[in-house]
Design a protein around this motif. Structure first.
Motif, PDB file in Angstrom:
ATOM      1  N   LYS A 191    -108.526 -15.127 -12.278  1.00 11.95           N
ATOM      2  CA  LYS A 191    -107.439 -14.268 -12.751  1.00 11.95           C
ATOM      3  C   LYS A 191    -107.984 -12.975 -13.367  1.00 11.95           C
ATOM      4  O   LYS A 191    -107.504 -11.872 -13.111  1.00 11.95           O
ATOM      5  CB  LYS A 191    -106.627 -15.014 -13.828  1.00 11.95           C
ATOM      6  N   LYS A 192    -109.055 -13.126 -14.162  1.00 12.97           N
ATOM      7  CA  LYS A 192    -109.665 -11.958 -14.811  1.00 12.97           C
ATOM      8  C   LYS A 192    -110.182 -10.979 -13.769  1.00 12.97           C
ATOM      9  O   LYS A 192    -110.000  -9.765 -13.878  1.00 12.97           O
ATOM     10  CB  LYS A 192    -110.823 -12.400 -15.715  1.00 12.97           C
ATOM     11  N   SER A 193    -110.844 -11.510 -12.723  1.00 16.01           N
ATOM     12  CA  SER A 193    -111.384 -10.634 -11.669  1.00 16.01           C
ATOM     13  C   SER A 193    -110.251  -9.885 -10.993  1.00 16.01           C
ATOM     14  O   SER A 193    -110.358  -8.693 -10.689  1.00 16.01           O
ATOM     15  CB  SER A 193    -112.121 -11.443 -10.606  1.00 16.01           C
ATOM     16  N   LEU A 194    -109.146 -10.610 -10.772  1.00 18.31           N
ATOM     17  CA  LEU A 194    -107.985  -9.984 -10.127  1.00 18.31           C
ATOM     18  C   LEU A 194    -107.448  -8.835 -10.974  1.00 18.31           C
ATOM     19  O   LEU A 194    -107.179  -7.736 -10.479  1.00 18.31           O
ATOM     20  CB  LEU A 194    -106.896 -11.055  -9.972  1.00 18.31           C
ATOM     21  N   HIS A 195    -107.355  -9.067 -12.298  1.00 19.08           N
ATOM     22  CA  HIS A 195    -106.853  -8.037 -13.205  1.00 19.08           C
ATOM     23  C   HIS A 195    -107.788  -6.840 -13.248  1.00 19.08           C
ATOM     24  O   HIS A 195    -107.344  -5.702 -13.274  1.00 19.08           O
ATOM     25  CB  HIS A 195    -106.672  -8.588 -14.621  1.00 19.08           C
ATOM     26  N   SER A 196    -109.114  -7.111 -13.268  1.00 14.70           N
ATOM     27  CA  SER A 196    -110.036  -5.971 -13.353  1.00 14.70           C
ATOM     28  C   SER A 196    -109.967  -5.147 -12.077  1.00 14.70           C
ATOM     29  O   SER A 196    -110.117  -3.931 -12.108  1.00 14.70           O
ATOM     30  CB  SER A 196    -111.463  -6.411 -13.657  1.00 14.70           C
TER      31      SER A 196
END
Ligand code: SF4
Ligand code: SF4
Length: 200
Positions: A191-196
């Motif tokens: 999820k974090k990678s997607l947001h970044s």
């Protein structure tokens, strides 16, 4: 309505926005000629110190309702019906300073301006570069700011983005305090990678 949004955490205090603003509101619109103009063009955005000493570009928020507009007895302050921008009519302003007393953000200054009658001191503040916008240009301060401390967007969009950033930083801190189970941790990393990627 689209507004110049201020992101003080990105401001490095270089004051390029002030120079660009003064130039955009000069007669010539060229910096090297503007410095010789009378009256000397002045900025509508002012970089001061924020709560932690960081640069803070302060400018009119074009409030709705606008306390300055309500306080102006001669009716010199009005709202542009198309853009929602709060503007000042230099011919009507009587330099009574009621608007400055009403403004909660301290963004109104008083000086001469080439658009006002000769030698008349008037109230001056940000006009969202309404003339530049009519020519399809961004407000001058936004165009010149290289750190992204000034953006031109809808207030709701800017607020949504800021809320998401704060929410993510809070959940990262919680993660560190209470590490999640391995499977959940993997999902959160994805999820974090997607947001970044979205933030780029
Ligand atoms: S001058 Fe002050 S009170 Fe008036 S619209 Fe701008 S920020 Fe609001
Ligand atoms: S200083 Fe000018 S703009 Fe401000 S309240 Fe007085 S007349 Fe209105």
């Amino acid at each position: 309505m689209k507004q110049v949004q201020v992101h003080p955490e990105r401001c490095v205090g270089c004051m390029q926005c002030m120079l660009a603003c003064a130039t955009a509101h000069s007669q010539s619109k060229e910096m090297h000629r503007a410095i010789g103009e009378m009256p000397l063009p002045k900025p509508r955005v002012h970089v001061g110190a924020g709560l932690s000493g960081e640069g803070f570009p302060n400018r009119c928020r074009h409030c709705d309702p606008a306390p300055c507009l309500l306080a102006c007895l001669p009716g010199a302050i009005f709202r542009d019906p198309e853009s929602g921008t709060v503007l000042i009519d230099p011919d009507r302003c009587i330099n009574c300073a009621s608007c400055a007393m009403a403004c909660p953000f301290g963004v109104i200054r008083y000086h001469q301006d080439w658009l006002a009658p000769a030698e008349k001191t008037i109230a001056v503040k940000c006009d969202n570069c309404i003339v530049r916008q009519q020519d399809g240009l961004l407000p001058a301060c936004v165009e010149v700011c290289k750190t992204g401390a000034l953006t031109f967007e809808e207030s709701a969009d800017a607020l949504k983005r800021k809320t998401a950033v704060v929410a993510r930083s809070v959940s990262a801190a919680v993660d560190q305090q209470f590490p999640p189970a391995a499977g959940v941790a993997l999902l959160l990393e994805m999820k974090k990678s997607l947001h970044s990627l979205e933030d780029r």
